[in-house]
Write a protein that holds these residues in place. Structure first.
Motif, PDB file in Angstrom:
ATOM      1  N   UNK A 129       0.815  -1.214   0.000  1.00 55.72           N
ATOM      2  CA  UNK A 129       0.000   0.000   0.000  1.00 55.72           C
ATOM      3  C   UNK A 129       0.848   1.263   0.000  1.00 55.72           C
ATOM      4  N   UNK A 130       2.149   1.105   0.122  1.00 49.23           N
ATOM      5  CA  UNK A 130       3.068   2.244   0.171  1.00 49.23           C
ATOM      6  C   UNK A 130       4.252   1.960  -0.738  1.00 49.23           C
ATOM      7  N   UNK A 131       5.182   2.909  -0.786  1.00 46.56           N
ATOM      8  CA  UNK A 131       6.456   2.649  -1.447  1.00 46.56           C
ATOM      9  C   UNK A 131       7.432   1.948  -0.509  1.00 46.56           C
ATOM     10  N   UNK A 132       6.956   1.575   0.661  1.00 45.26           N
ATOM     11  CA  UNK A 132       7.759   0.834   1.619  1.00 45.26           C
ATOM     12  C   UNK A 132       7.527   1.324   3.030  1.00 45.26           C
ATOM     13  N   UNK A 133       8.013   0.587   4.031  1.00 39.59           N
ATOM     14  CA  UNK A 133       7.829   0.993   5.428  1.00 39.59           C
ATOM     15  C   UNK A 133       8.408   2.364   5.753  1.00 39.59           C
ATOM     16  N   UNK A 134       9.427   2.768   5.004  1.00 40.02           N
ATOM     17  CA  UNK A 134      10.074   4.055   5.265  1.00 40.02           C
ATOM     18  C   UNK A 134       9.590   5.166   4.336  1.00 40.02           C
ATOM     19  N   UNK A 135       8.572   4.858   3.513  1.00 36.50           N
ATOM     20  CA  UNK A 135       8.131   5.823   2.501  1.00 36.50           C
ATOM     21  C   UNK A 135       6.636   5.625   2.271  1.00 36.50           C
ATOM     22  N   UNK A 191       5.680  -8.032   2.734  1.00 40.72           N
ATOM     23  CA  UNK A 191       5.510  -6.585   2.581  1.00 40.72           C
ATOM     24  C   UNK A 191       6.425  -6.088   1.472  1.00 40.72           C
ATOM     25  N   UNK A 192       5.824  -5.481   0.439  1.00 42.22           N
ATOM     26  CA  UNK A 192       6.594  -4.934  -0.673  1.00 42.22           C
ATOM     27  C   UNK A 192       7.231  -3.607  -0.282  1.00 42.22           C
ATOM     28  N   UNK A 193       8.426  -3.365  -0.813  1.00 44.67           N
ATOM     29  CA  UNK A 193       9.097  -2.088  -0.539  1.00 44.67           C
ATOM     30  C   UNK A 193       9.972  -1.702  -1.726  1.00 44.67           C
ATOM     31  N   UNK A 194      10.053  -0.404  -1.981  1.00 43.16           N
ATOM     32  CA  UNK A 194      10.903   0.091  -3.062  1.00 43.16           C
ATOM     33  C   UNK A 194      12.379   0.060  -2.694  1.00 43.16           C
ATOM     34  N   UNK A 214      11.823 -16.243  11.144  1.00 45.14           N
ATOM     35  CA  UNK A 214      12.174 -16.455   9.737  1.00 45.14           C
ATOM     36  C   UNK A 214      12.201 -15.173   8.935  1.00 45.14           C
ATOM     37  N   UNK A 215      12.565 -14.071   9.559  1.00 48.02           N
ATOM     38  CA  UNK A 215      12.549 -12.782   8.865  1.00 48.02           C
ATOM     39  C   UNK A 215      13.658 -12.754   7.811  1.00 48.02           C
ATOM     40  N   UNK A 216      13.296 -12.400   6.589  1.00 49.42           N
ATOM     41  CA  UNK A 216      14.274 -12.299   5.513  1.00 49.42           C
ATOM     42  C   UNK A 216      13.754 -11.349   4.444  1.00 49.42           C
ATOM     43  N   UNK A 217      14.616 -11.015   3.491  1.00 48.00           N
ATOM     44  CA  UNK A 217      14.279 -10.068   2.433  1.00 48.00           C
ATOM     45  C   UNK A 217      14.686 -10.647   1.089  1.00 48.00           C
ATOM     46  N   UNK A 218      13.765 -10.629   0.125  1.00 46.90           N
ATOM     47  CA  UNK A 218      14.061 -11.067  -1.240  1.00 46.90           C
ATOM     48  C   UNK A 218      14.095  -9.850  -2.152  1.00 46.90           C
ATOM     49  N   UNK A 219      15.078  -9.821  -3.051  1.00 44.49           N
ATOM     50  CA  UNK A 219      15.269  -8.671  -3.923  1.00 44.49           C
ATOM     51  C   UNK A 219      14.793  -8.944  -5.344  1.00 44.49           C
ATOM     52  N   UNK A 220      14.343  -7.876  -5.996  1.00 42.28           N
ATOM     53  CA  UNK A 220      14.056  -7.883  -7.427  1.00 42.28           C
ATOM     54  C   UNK A 220      14.980  -6.861  -8.061  1.00 42.28           C
ATOM     55  N   UNK A 221      15.928  -7.329  -8.847  1.00 40.10           N
ATOM     56  CA  UNK A 221      16.910  -6.424  -9.451  1.00 40.10           C
ATOM     57  C   UNK A 221      16.229  -5.507 -10.461  1.00 40.10           C
ATOM     58  N   UNK A 222      16.644  -4.271 -10.463  1.00 36.74           N
ATOM     59  CA  UNK A 222      16.146  -3.292 -11.421  1.00 36.74           C
ATOM     60  C   UNK A 222      17.315  -2.789 -12.259  1.00 36.74           C
ATOM     61  N   UNK A 223      16.992  -2.134 -13.394  1.00 36.61           N
ATOM     62  CA  UNK A 223      18.050  -1.707 -14.315  1.00 36.61           C
ATOM     63  C   UNK A 223      19.017  -0.746 -13.647  1.00 36.61           C
ATOM     64  N   UNK A 224      18.477   0.189 -12.859  1.00 35.94           N
ATOM     65  CA  UNK A 224      19.322   1.163 -12.176  1.00 35.94           C
ATOM     66  C   UNK A 224      18.767   1.422 -10.785  1.00 35.94           C
ATOM     67  N   UNK A 284      18.434   1.209  -6.446  1.00 29.61           N
ATOM     68  CA  UNK A 284      18.239   0.216  -5.390  1.00 29.61           C
ATOM     69  C   UNK A 284      17.155  -0.769  -5.817  1.00 29.61           C
ATOM     70  N   UNK A 285      17.344  -2.085  -5.578  1.00 26.92           N
ATOM     71  CA  UNK A 285      16.336  -3.059  -5.996  1.00 26.92           C
ATOM     72  C   UNK A 285      15.061  -2.969  -5.174  1.00 26.92           C
ATOM     73  N   UNK A 286      13.932  -3.302  -5.810  1.00 25.47           N
ATOM     74  CA  UNK A 286      12.709  -3.528  -5.065  1.00 25.47           C
ATOM     75  C   UNK A 286      12.906  -4.761  -4.195  1.00 25.47           C
ATOM     76  N   UNK A 287      12.166  -4.832  -3.086  1.00 22.55           N
ATOM     77  CA  UNK A 287      12.302  -5.990  -2.203  1.00 22.55           C
ATOM     78  C   UNK A 287      10.942  -6.423  -1.677  1.00 22.55           C
ATOM     79  N   UNK A 288      10.908  -7.651  -1.190  1.00 22.98           N
ATOM     80  CA  UNK A 288       9.771  -8.165  -0.427  1.00 22.98           C
ATOM     81  C   UNK A 288      10.301  -8.624   0.916  1.00 22.98           C
ATOM     82  N   UNK A 289       9.805  -8.013   2.001  1.00 23.51           N
ATOM     83  CA  UNK A 289      10.155  -8.443   3.345  1.00 23.51           C
ATOM     84  C   UNK A 289       9.218  -9.591   3.735  1.00 23.51           C
ATOM     85  N   UNK A 290       9.787 -10.658   4.249  1.00 23.96           N
ATOM     86  CA  UNK A 290       9.011 -11.859   4.622  1.00 23.96           C
ATOM     87  C   UNK A 290       9.223 -12.179   6.091  1.00 23.96           C
TER      88      UNK A 290
END
Length: 230
Positions: free
Chosen positions: A151-157, A187-190, A207-217, A219-225
């Motif tokens: 619902x946001x651009x991330x927990x910090x945004x 939770x999705x985050x930019x 089991x807290x961890x973070x998965x990244x989605x690489x972007x062309x340029x 910081x990668x998008x991430x999903x916090x789990x």
């Protein structure tokens, strides 16, 4: 009718603009893609969708094997990628999507975004809950096996100041309460947030961890789990 003309291949056309209880929300078309803008802040577009699909896939993969027809709550309808991807997966059982902006719901039900979500919304497993996510999590007695929140651009945004409570100790406690034992919060985050990872641990998630989605340029998008212990 569009309120602007397309002058170049990269200019945008405003398809709809509405004032609601949370401010202004705008749907724009740019080339073959759509964009959603809230209170002047870019939220998302239809240019890619990999990270929205990861939000759903990572949550399903994190659930324990053998769980039958898990129920998923998608927080934020947005451009519809997360919902459409969930509905395309037969392993999900009940699929609920919470969206507080009536304009966004309308754009999916009988507007341009129906091309993304029409099949998902016609799926008998799917239900739209027209309400604020933070309020819903605090007041409902419903439980889910997965909460997939974007619902946001991330927990910090955050898009609005009120959304910040979702990532607070009380908000994360509400998320945990809404999960069945062994359920997953995604939770999705930019951008990555080590502070949010720690907040998840402090809230009793495992089991807290973070998965990244690489972007062309950039910081990668991430999903916090994070998992609720079983």
């Amino acid at each position: 009718m569009p309120t602007a003309d397309r002058h170049t291949a990269h200019s945008s056309v405003t398809l709809d603009r509405r004032e609601g209880p949370y401010g202004e929300v705008v749907l724009r078309e740019r080339g073959d893609d759509f964009e959603i803008i809230a209170n002047g802040c870019f939220l998302m577009d239809t240019a890619d969708g990999r990270s929205e699909r990861l939000l759903i896939d990572a949550a399903l993969a994190a659930l324990s094997a053998g769980r039958t027809d898990p129920a998923v709550l998608v927080g934020g309808l947005g451009v519809g990628f997360s919902l459409a991807h969930a509905a395309a997966e037969p392993r999900w059982g009940r699929i609920a999507v919470v969206e507080r902006e009536q304009a966004i719901i309308d754009w999916h039900l009988d507007g341009p975004l129906a091309r993304i979500s029409a099949v998902a919304l016609a799926d008998p497993r799917t239900a739209i809950l027209a309400t604020d996510l933070v309020t819903y999590l605090r007041t409902t007695t419903d439980r889910y096996d997965a909460l997939c929140l974007d619902i946001d651009n991330g927990p910090d945004w955050t898009v609005t100041e009120d959304n910040g409570s979702l990532y607070s100790a009380s908000g994360l406690a509400d998320c945990r309460e809404r999960l069945n034992p062994g359920g997953v919060l995604a939770v999705w985050s930019a951008q990555p947030s080590t502070a949010f990872e720690q907040a998840l641990k402090n809230a009793g998630f495992i089991g807290v961890r973070t998965e990244e989605v690489r972007v062309a340029r950039g910081v990668p998008d991430v999903v916090h789990l994070a998992l609720r212990d079983g």
